[in-house]
Scaffold this motif. Structure first.
Motif, PDB file in Angstrom:
ATOM      1  N   ALA A  85       0.828  -1.212   0.000  1.00  0.00           N
ATOM      2  CA  ALA A  85       0.000   0.000   0.000  1.00  0.00           C
ATOM      3  C   ALA A  85       0.862   1.262   0.000  1.00  0.00           C
ATOM      4  CB  ALA A  85      -0.937  -0.004   1.201  1.00  0.00           C
ATOM      5  N   ILE A  86       1.899   1.287   0.832  1.00  0.00           N
ATOM      6  CA  ILE A  86       2.758   2.471   0.912  1.00  0.00           C
ATOM      7  C   ILE A  86       3.602   2.623  -0.346  1.00  0.00           C
ATOM      8  CG2 ILE A  86       4.717   3.504   2.138  1.00  0.00           C
ATOM      9  CD1 ILE A  86       2.098   3.833   3.625  1.00  0.00           C
ATOM     10  N   LEU A  87       4.159   1.533  -0.852  1.00  0.00           N
ATOM     11  CA  LEU A  87       4.976   1.615  -2.068  1.00  0.00           C
ATOM     12  C   LEU A  87       4.139   2.079  -3.259  1.00  0.00           C
ATOM     13  CD1 LEU A  87       7.195  -1.567  -1.682  1.00  0.00           C
ATOM     14  CD2 LEU A  87       7.908   0.811  -1.445  1.00  0.00           C
ATOM     15  N   GLN A  88       2.896   1.636  -3.354  1.00  0.00           N
ATOM     16  CA  GLN A  88       2.026   2.105  -4.433  1.00  0.00           C
ATOM     17  C   GLN A  88       1.720   3.589  -4.287  1.00  0.00           C
ATOM     18  OE1 GLN A  88      -1.407  -0.452  -4.410  1.00  0.00           O
ATOM     19  NE2 GLN A  88      -0.389  -2.036  -5.622  1.00  0.00           N
ATOM     20  N   GLU A  89       1.460   4.027  -3.065  1.00  0.00           N
ATOM     21  CA  GLU A  89       1.169   5.445  -2.827  1.00  0.00           C
ATOM     22  C   GLU A  89       2.365   6.312  -3.179  1.00  0.00           C
ATOM     23  OE1 GLU A  89      -0.690   8.967  -1.695  1.00  0.00           O
ATOM     24  OE2 GLU A  89      -1.553   7.007  -2.103  1.00  0.00           O
ATOM     25  N   CYS A  90       3.569   5.848  -2.865  1.00  0.00           N
ATOM     26  CA  CYS A  90       4.795   6.617  -3.121  1.00  0.00           C
ATOM     27  C   CYS A  90       5.331   6.411  -4.538  1.00  0.00           C
ATOM     28  CB  CYS A  90       5.879   6.216  -2.117  1.00  0.00           C
ATOM     29  SG  CYS A  90       5.461   6.606  -0.427  1.00  0.00           S
ATOM     30  N   ALA A  96      10.746   2.446   0.272  1.00  0.00           N
ATOM     31  CA  ALA A  96      10.303   3.822   0.516  1.00  0.00           C
ATOM     32  C   ALA A  96      10.802   4.230   1.889  1.00  0.00           C
ATOM     33  CB  ALA A  96       8.786   3.921   0.445  1.00  0.00           C
ATOM     34  N   ARG A  97      11.740   5.177   1.923  1.00  0.00           N
ATOM     35  CA  ARG A  97      12.261   5.717   3.187  1.00  0.00           C
ATOM     36  C   ARG A  97      11.501   7.004   3.459  1.00  0.00           C
ATOM     37  NH1 ARG A  97      17.507   7.355   2.937  1.00  0.00           N
ATOM     38  NH2 ARG A  97      17.799   6.887   5.133  1.00  0.00           N
ATOM     39  N   LEU A  98      10.726   7.017   4.555  1.00  0.00           N
ATOM     40  CA  LEU A  98       9.805   8.123   4.811  1.00  0.00           C
ATOM     41  C   LEU A  98       9.992   8.718   6.194  1.00  0.00           C
ATOM     42  CD1 LEU A  98       6.639   6.344   3.405  1.00  0.00           C
ATOM     43  CD2 LEU A  98       8.028   8.050   2.245  1.00  0.00           C
ATOM     44  N   CYS A  99       9.489   9.928   6.347  1.00  0.00           N
ATOM     45  CA  CYS A  99       9.469  10.613   7.640  1.00  0.00           C
ATOM     46  C   CYS A  99       8.041  10.611   8.170  1.00  0.00           C
ATOM     47  CB  CYS A  99       9.955  12.052   7.483  1.00  0.00           C
ATOM     48  SG  CYS A  99      11.663  12.166   6.981  1.00  0.00           S
ATOM     49  N   VAL A 100       7.915  10.839   9.452  1.00  0.00           N
ATOM     50  CA  VAL A 100       6.594  10.975  10.058  1.00  0.00           C
ATOM     51  C   VAL A 100       6.468  12.376  10.647  1.00  0.00           C
ATOM     52  CG1 VAL A 100       6.370   8.519  10.570  1.00  0.00           C
ATOM     53  CG2 VAL A 100       7.300  10.038  12.294  1.00  0.00           C
ATOM     54  N   ILE A 115       4.534  10.919   6.063  1.00  0.00           N
ATOM     55  CA  ILE A 115       4.689  11.877   4.974  1.00  0.00           C
ATOM     56  C   ILE A 115       5.096  11.104   3.725  1.00  0.00           C
ATOM     57  CG2 ILE A 115       5.888  13.955   4.205  1.00  0.00           C
ATOM     58  CD1 ILE A 115       6.322  14.551   7.236  1.00  0.00           C
ATOM     59  N   THR A 116       4.105  10.817   2.884  1.00  0.00           N
ATOM     60  CA  THR A 116       4.338   9.990   1.704  1.00  0.00           C
ATOM     61  C   THR A 116       4.754  10.813   0.481  1.00  0.00           C
ATOM     62  OG1 THR A 116       1.989  10.079   1.156  1.00  0.00           O
ATOM     63  CG2 THR A 116       2.747   8.185   2.434  1.00  0.00           C
ATOM     64  N   LYS A 117       4.691  12.113   0.572  1.00  0.00           N
ATOM     65  CA  LYS A 117       4.996  12.960  -0.584  1.00  0.00           C
ATOM     66  C   LYS A 117       6.492  13.060  -0.881  1.00  0.00           C
ATOM     67  CE  LYS A 117       0.669  14.244  -0.833  1.00  0.00           C
ATOM     68  NZ  LYS A 117      -0.166  13.114  -1.069  1.00  0.00           N
ATOM     69  N   TYR A 118       7.338  12.888   0.150  1.00  0.00           N
ATOM     70  CA  TYR A 118       8.775  13.085  -0.018  1.00  0.00           C
ATOM     71  C   TYR A 118       9.541  11.824   0.357  1.00  0.00           C
ATOM     72  CZ  TYR A 118       7.130  17.865   0.011  1.00  0.00           C
ATOM     73  OH  TYR A 118       6.435  19.009  -0.263  1.00  0.00           O
ATOM     74  N   LEU A 119      10.130  11.174  -0.621  1.00  0.00           N
ATOM     75  CA  LEU A 119      10.988  10.021  -0.367  1.00  0.00           C
ATOM     76  C   LEU A 119      12.393  10.506  -0.037  1.00  0.00           C
ATOM     77  CD1 LEU A 119       9.994   7.636  -3.277  1.00  0.00           C
ATOM     78  CD2 LEU A 119       9.445   7.371  -0.879  1.00  0.00           C
ATOM     79  N   LEU A 120      13.023   9.863   0.920  1.00  0.00           N
ATOM     80  CA  LEU A 120      14.406  10.224   1.264  1.00  0.00           C
ATOM     81  C   LEU A 120      15.379   9.325   0.535  1.00  0.00           C
ATOM     82  CD1 LEU A 120      14.075  10.830   5.075  1.00  0.00           C
ATOM     83  CD2 LEU A 120      14.106  12.504   3.250  1.00  0.00           C
TER      84      LEU A 120
END
Length: 120
Positions: A85-90, A96-100, A115-120
């Motif tokens: 679900a997260i990989l599809q959203e991103c 997917a390395r993400l921040c909260v 925060i799914t808009k910005y991948l690190l």
């Protein structure tokens, strides 16, 4: 001139295509994680929230967290459904390395916005 480090921000949570989820100590402290807690992700409109669904239940559950070592406060879990679900959203394939964001409270307990808009 070019910076060698580039982005120095470290990820709070990492989702892998294999289903593995790595959780940083910062997230673990906000959610007060302990061995055996079960994580879940709640979707509200376009926002994704990480929360503890069950606190140390009996039996085996998907997305049950375990510490990565005895001395640290980092945790790891496994859930291919959450990762997919997260990989599809991103729009990511391998990880997917993400921040909260800052935690909020509701009837489900403490929620951490992912925060799914910005991948690190």
């Amino acid at each position: 001139m070019q910076s060698i480090l580039g982005n120095t921000r470290k990820a709070d949570i990492t989702f892998y295509a294999s289903g593995r989820i790595d959780i940083s100590a910062r997230v673990a402290k906000h959610l007060q994680l302990s061995r055996g807690d079960v994580l879940d992700i709640m979707i509200d409109q376009d926002e994704f929230y990480l929360y503890v669904r069950l606190r140390s239940p009996n039996g085996r559950h998907e997305a049950m967290v375990f510490p990565t070592n005895k001395a640290g406060n980092h945790f790891r879990t496994s859930s291919s459904r959450l990762c997919t679900a997260i990989l599809q959203e991103c729009k990511a394939t391998a990880k997917a390395r993400l921040c909260v964001g800052e935690p909020t409270e509701n009837e489900y307990g403490k929620l951490l916005p992912i925060i799914t808009k910005y991948l690190l």
